[in-house]
Design an enzyme around this catalytic site. Structure first.
Site, PDB file in Angstrom:
ATOM      1  N   CYS A 142       0.453  -1.411  -0.351  1.00  0.00           N
ATOM      2  CA  CYS A 142      -0.131   0.089   0.336  1.00  0.00           C
ATOM      3  C   CYS A 142       0.756   1.334  -0.338  1.00  0.00           C
ATOM      4  O   CYS A 142       1.088   1.694   1.336  1.00  0.00           O
ATOM      5  CB  CYS A 142      -0.849  -0.378   1.217  1.00  0.00           C
ATOM      6  SG  CYS A 142      -1.858   1.788   1.665  1.00  0.00           S
ATOM      7  N   CYS A 145      -0.492   4.511   2.100  1.00  0.00           N
ATOM      8  CA  CYS A 145      -0.402   4.075   3.564  1.00  0.00           C
ATOM      9  C   CYS A 145       1.098   4.236   4.113  1.00  0.00           C
ATOM     10  O   CYS A 145       1.779   5.119   4.830  1.00  0.00           O
ATOM     11  CB  CYS A 145      -0.727   2.842   3.905  1.00  0.00           C
ATOM     12  SG  CYS A 145      -2.264   1.823   3.348  1.00  0.00           S
ATOM     13  N   ASP A 146       2.682   3.381   3.063  1.00  0.00           N
ATOM     14  CA  ASP A 146       3.517   3.762   3.253  1.00  0.00           C
ATOM     15  C   ASP A 146       4.484   4.209   2.782  1.00  0.00           C
ATOM     16  O   ASP A 146       6.096   4.414   3.256  1.00  0.00           O
ATOM     17  CB  ASP A 146       4.152   2.113   3.610  1.00  0.00           C
ATOM     18  CG  ASP A 146       3.263   0.865   4.509  1.00  0.00           C
ATOM     19  OD1 ASP A 146       2.967   2.100   6.010  1.00  0.00           O
ATOM     20  OD2 ASP A 146       2.667  -0.145   4.388  1.00  0.00           O
TER      21      ASP A 146
HETATM   22  C1  LIG Z   1       0.692  -3.978   4.970  1.00  0.00           C
HETATM   23  C2  LIG Z   1      -0.152  -2.557   4.912  1.00  0.00           C
HETATM   24  C3  LIG Z   1       0.071  -0.924   5.502  1.00  0.00           C
HETATM   25  C4  LIG Z   1      -1.119  -0.823   5.930  1.00  0.00           C
HETATM   26  N1  LIG Z   1      -0.849   0.888   6.057  1.00  0.00           N
HETATM   27  C5  LIG Z   1      -2.268   1.175   6.214  1.00  0.00           C
HETATM   28  C6  LIG Z   1      -2.280   2.341   7.342  1.00  0.00           C
HETATM   29  O1  LIG Z   1      -1.223   2.942   7.238  1.00  0.00           O
HETATM   30  N2  LIG Z   1      -3.115   3.502   6.779  1.00  0.00           N
HETATM   31  C7  LIG Z   1      -4.138   3.077   6.253  1.00  0.00           C
HETATM   32  O2  LIG Z   1      -4.954   3.433   6.324  1.00  0.00           O
HETATM   33  N3  LIG Z   1      -4.288   1.323   5.845  1.00  0.00           N
HETATM   34  C8  LIG Z   1      -3.246   0.970   5.576  1.00  0.00           C
HETATM   35  N4  LIG Z   1      -3.531  -0.346   5.175  1.00  0.00           N
HETATM   36  C9  LIG Z   1      -4.819  -0.886   4.219  1.00  0.00           C
HETATM   37  C10 LIG Z   1      -5.889  -1.200   5.706  1.00  0.00           C
HETATM   38  O3  LIG Z   1      -4.974  -2.102   6.121  1.00  0.00           O
HETATM   39  C11 LIG Z   1      -6.850  -1.770   5.429  1.00  0.00           C
HETATM   40  O4  LIG Z   1      -7.645  -0.980   4.470  1.00  0.00           O
HETATM   41  C12 LIG Z   1      -7.764  -2.242   6.431  1.00  0.00           C
HETATM   42  O5  LIG Z   1      -7.559  -3.042   6.665  1.00  0.00           O
HETATM   43  C13 LIG Z   1      -9.540  -2.410   5.654  1.00  0.00           C
HETATM   44  O6  LIG Z   1      -9.762  -3.620   7.059  1.00  0.00           O
HETATM   45  P1  LIG Z   1     -10.864  -4.372   7.001  1.00  0.00           P
HETATM   46  O7  LIG Z   1     -11.643  -4.438   8.045  1.00  0.00           O
HETATM   47  O8  LIG Z   1     -11.715  -3.687   6.032  1.00  0.00           O
HETATM   48  O9  LIG Z   1     -10.393  -6.155   5.747  1.00  0.00           O
HETATM   49  P2  LIG Z   1      -9.330  -6.698   6.488  1.00  0.00           P
HETATM   50  O10 LIG Z   1      -8.159  -5.472   7.227  1.00  0.00           O
HETATM   51  O11 LIG Z   1      -8.590  -6.804   5.147  1.00  0.00           O
HETATM   52  O12 LIG Z   1     -10.090  -7.153   7.786  1.00  0.00           O
HETATM   53  C14 LIG Z   1     -10.394  -8.718   7.060  1.00  0.00           C
HETATM   54  C15 LIG Z   1     -11.068  -9.565   8.405  1.00  0.00           C
HETATM   55  O13 LIG Z   1     -12.166 -10.114   7.948  1.00  0.00           O
HETATM   56  C16 LIG Z   1     -11.368 -12.187   7.804  1.00  0.00           C
HETATM   57  N5  LIG Z   1     -11.821 -12.877   7.121  1.00  0.00           N
HETATM   58  C17 LIG Z   1     -11.835 -12.651   5.785  1.00  0.00           C
HETATM   59  N6  LIG Z   1     -12.352 -13.563   5.494  1.00  0.00           N
HETATM   60  C18 LIG Z   1     -13.183 -14.290   6.371  1.00  0.00           C
HETATM   61  C19 LIG Z   1     -14.322 -15.515   6.396  1.00  0.00           C
HETATM   62  N7  LIG Z   1     -14.266 -16.064   4.850  1.00  0.00           N
HETATM   63  N8  LIG Z   1     -14.164 -15.566   7.290  1.00  0.00           N
HETATM   64  C20 LIG Z   1     -14.746 -14.655   8.652  1.00  0.00           C
HETATM   65  N9  LIG Z   1     -13.266 -14.054   8.263  1.00  0.00           N
HETATM   66  C21 LIG Z   1     -13.150 -13.763   7.473  1.00  0.00           C
HETATM   67  C22 LIG Z   1     -10.408 -11.573   8.487  1.00  0.00           C
HETATM   68  O14 LIG Z   1      -9.562 -12.710   9.239  1.00  0.00           O
HETATM   69  C23 LIG Z   1     -10.311  -9.927   8.515  1.00  0.00           C
HETATM   70  O15 LIG Z   1     -10.124 -10.718  10.289  1.00  0.00           O
HETATM   71  C24 LIG Z   1      -2.651  -0.564   5.102  1.00  0.00           C
HETATM   72  C25 LIG Z   1      -2.550  -2.039   5.072  1.00  0.00           C
HETATM   73  C26 LIG Z   1      -1.785  -3.018   4.353  1.00  0.00           C
HETATM   74  C27 LIG Z   1      -1.582  -4.574   3.731  1.00  0.00           C
END
Ligand SMILES: Cc1cc2nc3c(=O)[nH]c(=O)nc-3n(C[C@H](O)[C@H](O)[C@H](O)COP(=O)(O)OP(=O)(O)OC[C@H]3O[C@@H](n4cnc5c(N)ncnc54)[C@H](O)[C@@H]3O)c2cc1C
Length: 347
Positions: A142, A145-146
């Site tokens: 990302c 983000c970074d």
């Molecule tokens: C390396 C990295 C650095 C980042 N740094 C930043 C930053 O500095 N600032 C920022 O704003 N954003 C950052 N991001 C982006 C940010 O992490 C994401 O936008 C955010 O985490 C999205 O949140 P979410 O809850 O939608 O999904 P996710 O964080 O992807 O969470 C998904 C969840 O769903 C669960 N899940 C998936 N499939 C299933 C299933 N079949 N059954 C049950 N549970 C399931 C997973 O276990 C997880 O708990 C970064 C991303 C990465 C990879």
């Protein structure tokens, strides 16, 4: 509190699938509305933010905050209001009858009136050596983000589609040089994005080249990489055949994967939920998290191929919980007004 056995017979008001920032935000709102949400943590408890060390762009933390800390705080906050976290991954969902039924990979079943899908979108990794160890320590998926951590660095971007071009163009604002490493000899990106990257003076290309190994450690971060090049491309999977390739060691301070994301929506494949061609959840037009199935709401990266930020995921998480609460209230009012015969046919 429910035990494992009675969870399959209890009909919950809200089950939230996913414990990333979207699921946590939904859990805080739903729990504060006394809906006693169950949060299924999935294969990656805490979600993508647990992969990163420092988050600098989440509102309210002027000095930044660790990804794990932010997630743990969110979980504590949701539990304080009565959310229950359950280990489990949804494998199948029956959404054509009410209450909805979820089947978990261990065979457990959960029944719920409303469902919030917050399963995120997983970034594709390329399978380079050391990527597990260095993700979040100079290796990222990302740039938004970074990228700002790489002022004055030389960085690599892996990929050849629009995602890689976007990452490269964003990184070019901070980095001294950006090298796009692509395993073919032409880009898959749209003409306009390819042209912008090609014309940028600090963006360079390595064609027919793959990332083999990432150098560095969690203490010092990414320090370099080993690249392999073959005139016909795709050399990495043929290395064991003794194929002649050029190996190159490069010194870089950061590596970004730009090879796309896969929304985690396979378990919805047999339902009436609409998804786009890439599998992202489609929600109704306008500011809403409603999906094609009444009572099912989407939140976070799983319905957002565009922004993919923690703050936007948290925002849509809270929206999904508010939408679910309103929907449950309306449904309860309808049930109160319904004749007894209809009530009995309902959940
Ligand atoms: C390396 C990295 C650095 C980042 N740094 C930043 C930053 O500095 N600032 C920022 O704003 N954003 C950052 N991001 C982006 C940010 O992490 C994401 O936008 C955010 O985490 C999205 O949140 P979410 O809850 O939608 O999904 P996710 O964080 O992807 O969470 C998904 C969840 O769903 C669960 N899940 C998936 N499939 C299933 C299933 N079949 N059954 C049950 N549970 C399931 C997973 O276990 C997880 O708990 C970064 C991303 C990465 C990879």
């Amino acid at each position: 509190m429910n035990t494992d056995t009675d969870r399959s017979t209890t009909v919950h008001d809200v089950v939230i699938v996913g414990s990333g920032v979207a699921g946590l935000s939904a859990a805080v709102y739903a729990a504060r509305a006394d809906l006693e949400p169950i949060v299924l943590e999935g294969p990656e408890p805490g979600g993508q933010l647990t992969l990163t060390t420092e988050v600098e762009n989440y509102l309210g933390f002027p000095e930044g905050v660790g990804g794990m800390e932010l997630i743990q705080n969110g979980k504590d906050q949701a539990e304080r209001f009565g959310a229950e976290f359950v280990h489990g991954t949804v494998e199948d969902a029956a959404l054509d009858e009410r209450p909805f039924e979820l089947v978990l990979s261990n065979g457990d079943r959960l029944r719920t009136r409303a469902l919030i899908v917050a399963t995120g979108a997983s970034a594709r990794w390329v399978g380079a050596e050391n990527e597990d160890e260095l993700m979040g320590y100079g290796l990222s998926t990302c740039a938004t983000c970074d990228g700002a951590f790489h002022r004055g660095d030389d960085v690599l971007v892996i990929g050849g589609g629009d995602s890689a071009m976007e990452e490269a163009l964003f990184l070019a604002k901070f980095a001294d040089s950006v090298t796009i490493v692509h395993r073919r000899d032409e880009l898959r990106a749209s003409d306009i994005m390819a042209q912008r990257a090609r014309e940028h003076e600090t963006i360079d290309f390595r064609w027919n080249t793959e990332l083999l190994e990432i150098h560095g450690s969690q203490e010092e971060g990414v320090t370099g990489a080993t690249l392999v090049r073959h005139p016909e491309g795709h050399p990495k999977d043929k290395l064991d055949d003794g194929l002649e390739v050029e190996r190159e060691e490069v010194d870089v301070g950061g590596i970004f994967y730009g090879v796309g994301h896969v929304p985690n929506t396979d378990f919805l494949a047999d339902t009436a939920i609409d998804r786009d061609d890439d599998g992202y959840l489609l929600t109704s037009e306008g500011m809403t998290t409603e999906t094609a199935v009444e009572g099912v709401f989407g939140a976070g990266d799983v319905m957002d191929p565009k922004y993919r930020q923690a703050i936007t995921a948290a925002g849509t998480g809270s929206m999904a919980a508010l939408d679910a609460e309103t929907w449950l209230d309306e449904r309860a009012a309808e049930r109160d007004a319904a004749p007894v015969a209809e009530l009995e046919a309902d959940d």
